[in-house]
Motif scaffolding. Structure first.
Motif, PDB file in Angstrom:
ATOM      1  N   ILE A  58      23.256  -6.108 -17.413  1.00  0.00           N
ATOM      2  CA  ILE A  58      21.824  -5.947 -17.179  1.00  0.00           C
ATOM      3  C   ILE A  58      21.422  -6.913 -16.064  1.00  0.00           C
ATOM      4  N   PRO A  59      20.995  -6.377 -14.924  1.00  0.00           N
ATOM      5  CA  PRO A  59      20.622  -7.243 -13.803  1.00  0.00           C
ATOM      6  C   PRO A  59      19.466  -8.176 -14.180  1.00  0.00           C
ATOM      7  N   GLN A  60      19.540  -9.407 -13.691  1.00  0.00           N
ATOM      8  CA  GLN A  60      18.499 -10.399 -13.929  1.00  0.00           C
ATOM      9  C   GLN A  60      18.010 -10.924 -12.585  1.00  0.00           C
ATOM     10  N   TYR A  61      16.701 -10.884 -12.379  1.00  0.00           N
ATOM     11  CA  TYR A  61      16.114 -11.410 -11.148  1.00  0.00           C
ATOM     12  C   TYR A  61      15.485 -12.766 -11.428  1.00  0.00           C
ATOM     13  N   PRO A  62      15.463 -13.648 -10.430  1.00  0.00           N
ATOM     14  CA  PRO A  62      14.800 -14.946 -10.610  1.00  0.00           C
ATOM     15  C   PRO A  62      13.316 -14.754 -10.937  1.00  0.00           C
ATOM     16  N   ALA A  63      12.738 -15.710 -11.621  1.00  0.00           N
ATOM     17  CA  ALA A  63      11.354 -15.618 -12.093  1.00  0.00           C
ATOM     18  C   ALA A  63      10.350 -15.296 -10.987  1.00  0.00           C
ATOM     19  N   ASP A  64      10.512 -15.844  -9.810  1.00  0.00           N
ATOM     20  CA  ASP A  64       9.537 -15.642  -8.737  1.00  0.00           C
ATOM     21  C   ASP A  64       9.864 -14.468  -7.824  1.00  0.00           C
ATOM     22  N   PHE A  65      10.976 -13.792  -8.059  1.00  0.00           N
ATOM     23  CA  PHE A  65      11.357 -12.664  -7.211  1.00  0.00           C
ATOM     24  C   PHE A  65      10.339 -11.545  -7.359  1.00  0.00           C
ATOM     25  N   HIS A  66       9.915 -10.981  -6.231  1.00  0.00           N
ATOM     26  CA  HIS A  66       9.056  -9.800  -6.283  1.00  0.00           C
ATOM     27  C   HIS A  66       9.168  -9.020  -4.980  1.00  0.00           C
ATOM     28  N   VAL A  67       8.762  -7.768  -5.055  1.00  0.00           N
ATOM     29  CA  VAL A  67       8.748  -6.863  -3.922  1.00  0.00           C
ATOM     30  C   VAL A  67       7.293  -6.506  -3.663  1.00  0.00           C
ATOM     31  N   GLY A  68       6.856  -6.558  -2.413  1.00  0.00           N
ATOM     32  CA  GLY A  68       5.461  -6.285  -2.095  1.00  0.00           C
ATOM     33  C   GLY A  68       5.267  -4.947  -1.397  1.00  0.00           C
ATOM     34  N   PHE A  69       4.211  -4.248  -1.802  1.00  0.00           N
ATOM     35  CA  PHE A  69       3.819  -3.004  -1.143  1.00  0.00           C
ATOM     36  C   PHE A  69       2.422  -3.184  -0.577  1.00  0.00           C
ATOM     37  N   VAL A  70       2.355  -3.296   0.746  1.00  0.00           N
ATOM     38  CA  VAL A  70       1.100  -3.569   1.444  1.00  0.00           C
ATOM     39  C   VAL A  70       0.337  -2.263   1.632  1.00  0.00           C
ATOM     40  N   GLN A  71      -0.913  -2.295   1.224  1.00  0.00           N
ATOM     41  CA  GLN A  71      -1.823  -1.166   1.395  1.00  0.00           C
ATOM     42  C   GLN A  71      -2.804  -1.499   2.515  1.00  0.00           C
ATOM     43  N   LYS A  72      -3.482  -0.488   3.033  1.00  0.00           N
ATOM     44  CA  LYS A  72      -4.417  -0.712   4.140  1.00  0.00           C
ATOM     45  C   LYS A  72      -5.775  -1.230   3.683  1.00  0.00           C
ATOM     46  N   THR A  73      -6.188  -0.864   2.466  1.00  0.00           N
ATOM     47  CA  THR A  73      -7.523  -1.244   2.004  1.00  0.00           C
ATOM     48  C   THR A  73      -7.490  -1.725   0.549  1.00  0.00           C
ATOM     49  N   PRO A  74      -8.481  -2.520   0.174  1.00  0.00           N
ATOM     50  CA  PRO A  74      -8.597  -2.902  -1.232  1.00  0.00           C
ATOM     51  C   PRO A  74      -8.771  -1.682  -2.146  1.00  0.00           C
ATOM     52  N   GLU A  75      -9.405  -0.647  -1.650  1.00  0.00           N
ATOM     53  CA  GLU A  75      -9.607   0.567  -2.451  1.00  0.00           C
ATOM     54  C   GLU A  75      -8.269   1.226  -2.803  1.00  0.00           C
ATOM     55  N   GLN A  76      -7.326   1.190  -1.880  1.00  0.00           N
ATOM     56  CA  GLN A  76      -5.998   1.750  -2.165  1.00  0.00           C
ATOM     57  C   GLN A  76      -5.277   0.914  -3.224  1.00  0.00           C
ATOM     58  N   VAL A  77      -5.419  -0.397  -3.147  1.00  0.00           N
ATOM     59  CA  VAL A  77      -4.829  -1.273  -4.171  1.00  0.00           C
ATOM     60  C   VAL A  77      -5.419  -0.926  -5.528  1.00  0.00           C
ATOM     61  N   MET A  78      -6.747  -0.812  -5.597  1.00  0.00           N
ATOM     62  CA  MET A  78      -7.414  -0.506  -6.856  1.00  0.00           C
ATOM     63  C   MET A  78      -7.019   0.873  -7.383  1.00  0.00           C
ATOM     64  N   GLU A  79      -6.846   1.834  -6.499  1.00  0.00           N
ATOM     65  CA  GLU A  79      -6.460   3.181  -6.917  1.00  0.00           C
ATOM     66  C   GLU A  79      -5.084   3.172  -7.595  1.00  0.00           C
ATOM     67  N   ILE A  80      -4.133   2.450  -7.011  1.00  0.00           N
ATOM     68  CA  ILE A  80      -2.802   2.353  -7.616  1.00  0.00           C
ATOM     69  C   ILE A  80      -2.906   1.646  -8.964  1.00  0.00           C
ATOM     70  N   TYR A  81      -3.672   0.580  -9.017  1.00  0.00           N
ATOM     71  CA  TYR A  81      -3.880  -0.159 -10.271  1.00  0.00           C
ATOM     72  C   TYR A  81      -4.431   0.766 -11.356  1.00  0.00           C
ATOM     73  N   GLN A  82      -5.482   1.501 -11.019  1.00  0.00           N
ATOM     74  CA  GLN A  82      -6.127   2.372 -12.006  1.00  0.00           C
ATOM     75  C   GLN A  82      -5.208   3.511 -12.444  1.00  0.00           C
ATOM     76  N   THR A  83      -4.434   4.063 -11.527  1.00  0.00           N
ATOM     77  CA  THR A  83      -3.490   5.131 -11.879  1.00  0.00           C
ATOM     78  C   THR A  83      -2.428   4.613 -12.832  1.00  0.00           C
ATOM     79  N   MET A  84      -1.865   3.447 -12.528  1.00  0.00           N
ATOM     80  CA  MET A  84      -0.852   2.861 -13.412  1.00  0.00           C
ATOM     81  C   MET A  84      -1.444   2.560 -14.785  1.00  0.00           C
ATOM     82  N   LYS A  85      -2.630   1.978 -14.792  1.00  0.00           N
ATOM     83  CA  LYS A  85      -3.282   1.636 -16.057  1.00  0.00           C
ATOM     84  C   LYS A  85      -3.540   2.891 -16.881  1.00  0.00           C
ATOM     85  N   ALA A  86      -4.036   3.952 -16.246  1.00  0.00           N
ATOM     86  CA  ALA A  86      -4.296   5.213 -16.948  1.00  0.00           C
ATOM     87  C   ALA A  86      -3.007   5.825 -17.498  1.00  0.00           C
TER      88      ALA A  86
END
Length: 122
Positions: A58-86
């Motif tokens: 089972i692969p283990q990543y370091p605690a601070d490891f992360h991958v970033g997906f840059v969006q163009k607007t805060p609205e796009q960030v919120m849309e992804i957040y709301q879709t995942m939450k739903a």
């Protein structure tokens, strides 16, 4: 120079591939073996491989490891957040402004147990 390729080792290749296709617009170019490795690509030509070469590890990543997906607007960030939450994904705190560079973002744990930051620079 641009980073255009990344491999992520995960326990369940198919589950992680579905996550990236649904929430980040990747499409699968190829799957090798019985979900041993999948090659995905986004609309900008970024190649993401998702692999599990050692089914008993089972692969283990370091605690601070992360991958970033840059969006163009805060609205796009919120849309992804709301879709995942739903969809029942534990997305934690709502997106908010982080100091320093001025990013608006949230973090979510992806299948494979590594962090993803969804952000835009404001």
């Amino acid at each position: 120079m641009a980073l255009k390729h990344l491999n992520l080792a995960v326990p369940d290749v198919a589950q992680t591939v579905s996550f990236f296709e649904k929430y980040f617009g990747f499409h699968t170019d190829e799957v090798k073996g019985d979900n041993v490795i999948a090659i995905l690509e986004d609309n900008d030509g970024f190649i993401l491989s998702i692999s599990n070469f050692k089914k008993d590890v089972i692969p283990q990543y370091p605690a601070d490891f992360h991958v970033g997906f840059v969006q163009k607007t805060p609205e796009q960030v919120m849309e992804i957040y709301q879709t995942m939450k739903a969809d029942g994904i534990d997305v934690g705190k709502e997106p908010h402004n982080y100091g320093g560079r001025g990013t608006y973002s949230f973090y979510v744990t992806a299948p494979g147990n590594f962090l993803i930051e969804v952000l835009c620079v404001i």
